[in-house]
Design a protein around this motif. Structure first.
Motif, PDB file in Angstrom:
ATOM      1  N   GLU A  64       0.745  -1.201  -0.018  1.00  0.00           N
ATOM      2  CA  GLU A  64      -0.062   0.020  -0.045  1.00  0.00           C
ATOM      3  C   GLU A  64       0.857   0.971  -0.040  1.00  0.00           C
ATOM      4  O   GLU A  64       1.692   1.212   0.665  1.00  0.00           O
ATOM      5  N   HIS A  88       2.236   4.901   1.007  1.00  0.00           N
ATOM      6  CA  HIS A  88       2.264   5.582   2.469  1.00  0.00           C
ATOM      7  C   HIS A  88       1.406   6.838   2.226  1.00  0.00           C
ATOM      8  O   HIS A  88       1.339   7.402   1.101  1.00  0.00           O
ATOM      9  N   TYR A  89       0.588   7.182   2.983  1.00  0.00           N
ATOM     10  CA  TYR A  89      -0.014   8.392   3.078  1.00  0.00           C
ATOM     11  C   TYR A  89       0.757   9.734   3.123  1.00  0.00           C
ATOM     12  O   TYR A  89       1.528  10.094   4.025  1.00  0.00           O
ATOM     13  N   ASP A 122      -1.802   5.993  -7.733  1.00  0.00           N
ATOM     14  CA  ASP A 122      -0.574   6.515  -7.086  1.00  0.00           C
ATOM     15  C   ASP A 122       0.528   6.967  -8.294  1.00  0.00           C
ATOM     16  O   ASP A 122       1.748   6.617  -8.418  1.00  0.00           O
ATOM     17  N   ASP A 148      -4.197   3.168   2.272  1.00  0.00           N
ATOM     18  CA  ASP A 148      -2.931   3.498   2.592  1.00  0.00           C
ATOM     19  C   ASP A 148      -2.245   2.496   3.369  1.00  0.00           C
ATOM     20  O   ASP A 148      -2.958   1.680   3.893  1.00  0.00           O
ATOM     21  N   SER A 149      -0.799   2.640   3.587  1.00  0.00           N
ATOM     22  CA  SER A 149      -0.256   1.473   4.425  1.00  0.00           C
ATOM     23  C   SER A 149      -0.553   1.581   5.687  1.00  0.00           C
ATOM     24  O   SER A 149      -0.068   0.394   6.402  1.00  0.00           O
ATOM     25  N   SER A 198      -7.795   7.000   1.629  1.00  0.00           N
ATOM     26  CA  SER A 198      -7.703   8.665   1.364  1.00  0.00           C
ATOM     27  C   SER A 198      -8.147   8.768   0.019  1.00  0.00           C
ATOM     28  O   SER A 198      -8.377   7.755  -0.895  1.00  0.00           O
ATOM     29  N   ARG A 221      -8.266  12.399   3.900  1.00  0.00           N
ATOM     30  CA  ARG A 221      -8.807  11.196   4.479  1.00  0.00           C
ATOM     31  C   ARG A 221      -9.933  11.187   5.163  1.00  0.00           C
ATOM     32  O   ARG A 221     -10.305  10.370   5.896  1.00  0.00           O
TER      33      ARG A 221
END
Length: 190
Positions: free
Chosen positions: A5, A7-8, A31, A119-120, A125, A135
């Protein structure tokens, strides 16, 4: 979760106003940052209209989204798979295979489509059009599950109400994703 996933990192899309204005939910969900998007109006008149990537855009079929039935779950799903054939249907609880992670799609029938990404840290989000990455849902609440998130933006001054939850999908994360038709505009998955 698969472990792949993103990262935000909202600053990646929010910090540079030109990135924010040229990358929508489709690019954000996958992404993708496409450098060619940033220069689409360079050397053109000040009335040049910035465009977003749209599902089906890699084969010139994004215009199907403009029809009455174009903004529906089946049509958007078919067009997103034209662009990214590796996308596979999933469920909320299923784990995506390594090298992929979840996105979710919703539709305001006949009006608009929208994508979220996981996200991770497990939260979700999204980025609506030229707006900033966020988010929270239409009621300002954190998004733990796009299917149960508030998606009616009419009380906030918009005409959009994403009533149709289309599904969860596993999107590839370890490959370059091209969202533009023109080879010179190849998008890099960064």
């Amino acid at each position: 979760m698969s472990g792949d996933e993103p990262h935000y990192n909202p600053a990646r899309y929010n910090h540079n106003p030109l990135v924010r204005k040229t990358h929508n939910c489709w690019a954000y969900g996958l992404d993708v940052l496409d450098p060619a998007q940033l220069i689409q109006c360079v050397g053109k008149s000040s009335s040049c209209r910035l465009m977003y990537h749209q599902p089906g855009g890699t084969v010139g079929r994004a215009t199907e989204l403009r029809t009455t039935t174009g903004r529906s779950c089946p049509v958007v799903e078919r067009l997103m798979r034209v662009d990214v054939p590796a996308i596979k249907r999933s469920t909320y609880k299923a784990r995506c295979p390594r090298g992929s992670s979840k996105i979710a799609m919703v539709v305001d029938p006949g009006e608009d489509y929208h994508f979220y990404r996981q996200d991770s840290d497990g939260m979700w989000s999204h980025k609506d059009g030229a707006n900033e990455v966020k988010r929270f849902d239409a009621e300002g609440q954190p998004i733990w599950n796009p299917k149960t998130a508030a998606r009616d933006y009419r009380p906030r001054g918009s005409f959009l109400n994403y009533t149709d939850f289309c599904g969860y999908y596993c999107a590839p994360r370890r490959q370059t994703i091209r969202l533009a038709r023109d080879e010179r505009r190849a998008a890099a998955a960064l």
